[in-house]
Design a protein around this motif. Structure first.
Motif, PDB file in Angstrom:
ATOM      1  N   PRO A 104      56.258  21.231  34.950  1.00  0.00           N
ATOM      2  CA  PRO A 104      55.017  20.985  34.208  1.00  0.00           C
ATOM      3  C   PRO A 104      54.653  19.513  34.079  1.00  0.00           C
ATOM      4  CG  PRO A 104      56.343  22.641  33.109  1.00  0.00           C
ATOM      5  CD  PRO A 104      57.193  22.094  34.208  1.00  0.00           C
ATOM      6  N   SER A 105      55.643  18.630  34.118  1.00  0.00           N
ATOM      7  CA  SER A 105      55.360  17.199  33.978  1.00  0.00           C
ATOM      8  C   SER A 105      54.957  16.538  35.286  1.00  0.00           C
ATOM      9  CB  SER A 105      56.596  16.485  33.417  1.00  0.00           C
ATOM     10  OG  SER A 105      57.723  16.708  34.266  1.00  0.00           O
ATOM     11  N   ALA A 106      55.009  17.261  36.396  1.00  0.00           N
ATOM     12  CA  ALA A 106      54.651  16.684  37.691  1.00  0.00           C
ATOM     13  C   ALA A 106      53.167  16.339  37.729  1.00  0.00           C
ATOM     14  CB  ALA A 106      54.999  17.653  38.819  1.00  0.00           C
ATOM     15  N   PRO A 107      52.787  15.259  38.421  1.00  0.00           N
ATOM     16  CA  PRO A 107      51.377  14.831  38.433  1.00  0.00           C
ATOM     17  C   PRO A 107      50.403  15.906  38.930  1.00  0.00           C
ATOM     18  CG  PRO A 107      52.803  13.119  39.329  1.00  0.00           C
ATOM     19  CD  PRO A 107      53.660  14.330  39.156  1.00  0.00           C
ATOM     20  N   GLY A 108      50.806  16.694  39.917  1.00  0.00           N
ATOM     21  CA  GLY A 108      49.890  17.681  40.466  1.00  0.00           C
ATOM     22  C   GLY A 108      49.796  18.968  39.678  1.00  0.00           C
ATOM     23  N   ALA A 109      50.645  19.147  38.663  1.00  0.00           N
ATOM     24  CA  ALA A 109      50.664  20.413  37.936  1.00  0.00           C
ATOM     25  C   ALA A 109      49.387  20.606  37.118  1.00  0.00           C
ATOM     26  CB  ALA A 109      51.894  20.477  37.025  1.00  0.00           C
ATOM     27  N   PHE A 110      48.904  19.526  36.499  1.00  0.00           N
ATOM     28  CA  PHE A 110      47.722  19.665  35.645  1.00  0.00           C
ATOM     29  C   PHE A 110      46.491  20.022  36.476  1.00  0.00           C
ATOM     30  CE2 PHE A 110      43.911  17.971  33.608  1.00  0.00           C
ATOM     31  CZ  PHE A 110      43.990  18.576  32.363  1.00  0.00           C
ATOM     32  N   VAL A 111      46.233  19.249  37.526  1.00  0.00           N
ATOM     33  CA  VAL A 111      45.043  19.515  38.341  1.00  0.00           C
ATOM     34  C   VAL A 111      45.195  20.821  39.106  1.00  0.00           C
ATOM     35  CG1 VAL A 111      43.648  18.690  40.272  1.00  0.00           C
ATOM     36  CG2 VAL A 111      44.464  17.080  38.530  1.00  0.00           C
ATOM     37  N   GLY A 112      46.371  21.002  39.746  1.00  0.00           N
ATOM     38  CA  GLY A 112      46.553  22.169  40.596  1.00  0.00           C
ATOM     39  C   GLY A 112      46.625  23.464  39.817  1.00  0.00           C
ATOM     40  N   TYR A 113      47.479  23.505  38.786  1.00  0.00           N
ATOM     41  CA  TYR A 113      47.640  24.755  38.036  1.00  0.00           C
ATOM     42  C   TYR A 113      46.554  24.932  36.983  1.00  0.00           C
ATOM     43  CZ  TYR A 113      49.217  28.016  34.519  1.00  0.00           C
ATOM     44  OH  TYR A 113      49.257  29.053  33.622  1.00  0.00           O
ATOM     45  N   ALA A 114      46.464  23.972  36.051  1.00  0.00           N
ATOM     46  CA  ALA A 114      45.606  24.174  34.882  1.00  0.00           C
ATOM     47  C   ALA A 114      44.126  24.230  35.250  1.00  0.00           C
ATOM     48  CB  ALA A 114      45.856  23.064  33.858  1.00  0.00           C
ATOM     49  N   LEU A 115      43.669  23.297  36.086  1.00  0.00           N
ATOM     50  CA  LEU A 115      42.233  23.233  36.393  1.00  0.00           C
ATOM     51  C   LEU A 115      41.855  24.158  37.557  1.00  0.00           C
ATOM     52  CD1 LEU A 115      41.540  19.391  36.009  1.00  0.00           C
ATOM     53  CD2 LEU A 115      41.254  21.211  34.316  1.00  0.00           C
ATOM     54  N   LEU A 116      42.431  23.905  38.734  1.00  0.00           N
ATOM     55  CA  LEU A 116      42.045  24.696  39.902  1.00  0.00           C
ATOM     56  C   LEU A 116      42.479  26.154  39.766  1.00  0.00           C
ATOM     57  CD1 LEU A 116      42.846  22.182  42.788  1.00  0.00           C
ATOM     58  CD2 LEU A 116      40.701  22.532  41.549  1.00  0.00           C
ATOM     59  N   GLY A 117      43.731  26.371  39.324  1.00  0.00           N
ATOM     60  CA  GLY A 117      44.205  27.741  39.149  1.00  0.00           C
ATOM     61  C   GLY A 117      43.421  28.503  38.107  1.00  0.00           C
ATOM     62  N   GLY A 118      43.044  27.830  37.022  1.00  0.00           N
ATOM     63  CA  GLY A 118      42.258  28.489  35.981  1.00  0.00           C
ATOM     64  C   GLY A 118      40.880  28.886  36.471  1.00  0.00           C
ATOM     65  N   LEU A 119      40.212  27.977  37.178  1.00  0.00           N
ATOM     66  CA  LEU A 119      38.882  28.295  37.701  1.00  0.00           C
ATOM     67  C   LEU A 119      38.956  29.410  38.739  1.00  0.00           C
ATOM     68  CD1 LEU A 119      37.410  24.693  38.071  1.00  0.00           C
ATOM     69  CD2 LEU A 119      36.775  26.415  36.368  1.00  0.00           C
ATOM     70  N   GLY A 120      39.986  29.386  39.580  1.00  0.00           N
ATOM     71  CA  GLY A 120      40.132  30.441  40.584  1.00  0.00           C
ATOM     72  C   GLY A 120      40.348  31.804  39.965  1.00  0.00           C
ATOM     73  N   ALA A 121      41.219  31.867  38.952  1.00  0.00           N
ATOM     74  CA  ALA A 121      41.458  33.144  38.279  1.00  0.00           C
ATOM     75  C   ALA A 121      40.198  33.634  37.579  1.00  0.00           C
ATOM     76  CB  ALA A 121      42.602  32.996  37.283  1.00  0.00           C
ATOM     77  N   GLY A 122      39.421  32.716  37.014  1.00  0.00           N
ATOM     78  CA  GLY A 122      38.169  33.106  36.371  1.00  0.00           C
ATOM     79  C   GLY A 122      37.188  33.701  37.361  1.00  0.00           C
ATOM     80  N   LEU A 123      37.113  33.119  38.558  1.00  0.00           N
ATOM     81  CA  LEU A 123      36.242  33.671  39.602  1.00  0.00           C
ATOM     82  C   LEU A 123      36.665  35.095  39.969  1.00  0.00           C
ATOM     83  CD1 LEU A 123      35.804  30.669  42.078  1.00  0.00           C
ATOM     84  CD2 LEU A 123      33.959  31.882  40.925  1.00  0.00           C
ATOM     85  N   VAL A 124      37.947  35.270  40.223  1.00  0.00           N
ATOM     86  CA  VAL A 124      38.443  36.581  40.644  1.00  0.00           C
ATOM     87  C   VAL A 124      38.242  37.606  39.535  1.00  0.00           C
ATOM     88  CG1 VAL A 124      40.495  37.868  41.349  1.00  0.00           C
ATOM     89  CG2 VAL A 124      40.090  35.566  42.248  1.00  0.00           C
ATOM     90  N   TYR A 125      38.590  37.253  38.312  1.00  0.00           N
ATOM     91  CA  TYR A 125      38.484  38.179  37.178  1.00  0.00           C
ATOM     92  C   TYR A 125      37.042  38.625  36.963  1.00  0.00           C
ATOM     93  CZ  TYR A 125      39.732  40.108  32.580  1.00  0.00           C
ATOM     94  OH  TYR A 125      39.958  40.951  31.513  1.00  0.00           O
ATOM     95  N   GLY A 126      36.129  37.664  36.930  1.00  0.00           N
ATOM     96  CA  GLY A 126      34.733  37.996  36.652  1.00  0.00           C
ATOM     97  C   GLY A 126      34.079  38.795  37.765  1.00  0.00           C
ATOM     98  N   VAL A 127      34.291  38.386  39.014  1.00  0.00           N
ATOM     99  CA  VAL A 127      33.619  39.045  40.135  1.00  0.00           C
ATOM    100  C   VAL A 127      34.184  40.442  40.376  1.00  0.00           C
ATOM    101  CG1 VAL A 127      33.184  38.919  42.612  1.00  0.00           C
ATOM    102  CG2 VAL A 127      32.951  36.877  41.209  1.00  0.00           C
ATOM    103  N   CYS A 128      35.507  40.592  40.313  1.00  0.00           N
ATOM    104  CA  CYS A 128      36.093  41.924  40.528  1.00  0.00           C
ATOM    105  C   CYS A 128      35.632  42.907  39.454  1.00  0.00           C
ATOM    106  CB  CYS A 128      37.614  41.838  40.545  1.00  0.00           C
ATOM    107  SG  CYS A 128      38.301  41.111  42.047  1.00  0.00           S
ATOM    108  N   GLY A 129      35.573  42.462  38.209  1.00  0.00           N
ATOM    109  CA  GLY A 129      35.084  43.333  37.147  1.00  0.00           C
ATOM    110  C   GLY A 129      33.637  43.744  37.354  1.00  0.00           C
ATOM    111  N   GLU A 130      32.809  42.813  37.801  1.00  0.00           N
ATOM    112  CA  GLU A 130      31.403  43.119  38.048  1.00  0.00           C
ATOM    113  C   GLU A 130      31.236  44.100  39.203  1.00  0.00           C
ATOM    114  OE1 GLU A 130      27.177  42.833  37.717  1.00  0.00           O
ATOM    115  OE2 GLU A 130      28.853  42.458  36.353  1.00  0.00           O
ATOM    116  N   VAL A 131      31.986  43.902  40.277  1.00  0.00           N
ATOM    117  CA  VAL A 131      31.875  44.791  41.436  1.00  0.00           C
ATOM    118  C   VAL A 131      32.289  46.213  41.064  1.00  0.00           C
ATOM    119  CG1 VAL A 131      32.833  45.308  43.711  1.00  0.00           C
ATOM    120  CG2 VAL A 131      32.130  42.980  43.160  1.00  0.00           C
ATOM    121  N   VAL A 132      33.423  46.352  40.386  1.00  0.00           N
ATOM    122  CA  VAL A 132      33.918  47.689  40.049  1.00  0.00           C
ATOM    123  C   VAL A 132      32.991  48.389  39.063  1.00  0.00           C
ATOM    124  CG1 VAL A 132      35.790  48.932  38.885  1.00  0.00           C
ATOM    125  CG2 VAL A 132      36.316  47.193  40.591  1.00  0.00           C
ATOM    126  N   SER A 133      32.533  47.688  38.035  1.00  0.00           N
ATOM    127  CA  SER A 133      31.631  48.324  37.070  1.00  0.00           C
ATOM    128  C   SER A 133      30.311  48.714  37.717  1.00  0.00           C
ATOM    129  CB  SER A 133      31.379  47.390  35.881  1.00  0.00           C
ATOM    130  OG  SER A 133      30.693  46.217  36.286  1.00  0.00           O
TER     131      SER A 133
END
Length: 420
Positions: A104-133
């Motif tokens: 967690p203290s590595a320089p790339g963890a914040f940008v890679g996991y927290a920011l990019l990973g969070g935005l990616g999961a949000g895209l997948v979660y929102g779009v998959c829910g919309e398609v299925v519904s």
């Protein structure tokens, strides 16, 4: 619109044939949701053990919750395609899981996991829910509940792997990154939205709208609300507050049980967190959404009481894996049953309160409150480092108070003289 039919409320439908690959699209969305699960539940269990890891998790949750709303808005407006959204989600989720393999203290963890990973999961979660519904408009809540369940229990294989071979945690996240890229990338190739107002031709929309048994337990909205109109009601902030409180407790439980070293109890918690969602949706169709939600939050609060008792009665100096005893397992079961089922129930209440036409966008507004839930979970976890029983007592209140308020929720737009 030509060939469109209207129900007794004036809502339009465009009946059409059911595509042969509708079931395959459902399972691809289910797989994509399972693939992003390690980003939340895997990280919370394995790496959110001190301040730095907790901060990254809180930022990830905020990005995941906030990323779903603009993506869903652009997809519904036709400005962003499903394929493009999911392709971006696959790449960002891959980056997030690969970064989770770093300390967690590595320089790339914040940008890679927290920011990019969070935005990616949000895209997948929102779009998959919309398609299925959209492809299952006759039972959207039940189907979305099934795929969001995968978001809960999809992390179980990674947790089992890490529990059996703690030294291989980084490798487990790297493997999960490759799996996510492949699964979500495949979903991006095949998932698509139906035509506007589409309805399966084998279900009569007018008879469905008049189904008395369904309307008794899951009544429809008084009218169709837009996001701005929903924000002016008292109901939407109440739903957001419920999600904030319950969401904070749900993530906190994963961190607390992971800290005991009982990987079996942790796997049970995460598995039930996902599996209970479809069960709760079925119960809500039989007994009503609000009753089911009150029962779910009561189970979540009961889990906190059992976990607090387990930790309070553990002898000082107990070895990891021996903390809590049977009460820890009972607490994990209760917390698991209540810790995920409220998500699809709140989504279905959005449809019940505000209508189906803009339900996806309105639910995304409610879901964005998960950003506050992440901060709350991190705060509880920090308190638990020095006073775990006190932190669990606060969690009891966070789960119990919304459960007591749920019976007062009413459908916006109805006269106040109509009984609840």
């Amino acid at each position: 619109m030509e060939n469109a039919v209207r129900d007794w409320r004036g809502r339009s439908y465009l009946p059409g044939p059911v595509p042969a690959d509708r079931t395959r699209m459902f399972w691809l969305a289910w797989g994509a949701m399972a693939a992003i699960s390690p980003l939340q539940y895997g990280y919370a269990a394995l790496l959110a053990k001190e301040a730095t890891g907790l901060t990254l998790l809180a930022v990830w949750i905020a990005c995941q919750a906030a990323g779903a709303l603009p993506a869903l808005h652009l997809v519904r407006r036709g400005r962003l395609g499903v394929r493009t959204s999911l392709a971006a989600g696959a790449a960002l989720s891959f980056a997030g899981l690969a970064a989770a393999a770093l300390p967690p203290s590595a320089p790339g963890a914040f940008v890679g996991y927290a920011l990019l990973g969070g935005l990616g999961a949000g895209l997948v979660y929102g779009v998959c829910g919309e398609v299925v519904s959209s492809w299952y408009p006759e039972r959207p809540a039940a189907r979305v509940g099934l795929i969001t369940g995968a978001f809960g229990y999809g992390a179980v294989p990674l947790l089992v792997w890490a529990g059996l071979a703690p030294a291989a945690t980084s490798t487990a996240f790297l493997v999960a990154a490759v799996v996510a890229l492949a699964v979500i990338g495949t979903a991006a190739r095949h998932l698509r939205l139906p035509p506007t107002l589409w309805w399966p031709a084998d279900v009569d929309p007018r008879s469905h709208a008049l189904d008395a048994a369904r309307l008794r337990t899951t009544p429809e909205a008084a009218r169709q609300f837009g996001p701005a109109q929903a924000l002016r009601t008292r109901t939407l902030p109440a739903l957001a507050l419920i999600l904030t409180c319950a969401g904070a407790v749900s993530v906190f439980d994963v961190i607390v049980i992971a800290g005991t070293g009982s990987w079996g109890a942790l796997a049970v918690l995460v598995a039930l967190n996902g599996a209970s969602r479809s069960v709760a949706m079925r119960c809500s169709e039989l007994y009503g959404r609000r009753r089911a939600l009150a029962a779910v939050l009561t189970a979540l609060a009961t889990g906190q009481v059992l976990l607090a008792t387990a930790l309070a009665t553990t002898p000082t100096g107990a070895e990891p894996g021996m903390i809590g005893g049977p009460l820890l397992w009972l607490g994990a079961v209760a917390a698991g049953l209540g810790g995920g089922a409220f998500y699809p129930l709140l989504a279905s209440l959005v449809r019940e309160f505000f209508g189906v036409e803009r339900a996806g966008e309105i639910h995304a507004v409610v879901y964005s409150a998960k950003a506050l839930a992440g901060a709350g979970a991190a705060g509880l976890a920090l308190l638990a480092l020095s006073a775990p029983v006190t932190a669990l007592a606060v969690a009891v209140a966070l789960a119990a108070l919304p459960a007591l308020a749920i019976p007062r929720l009413r459908i916006p737009g109805l006269p106040a003289t109509i009984p609840l």
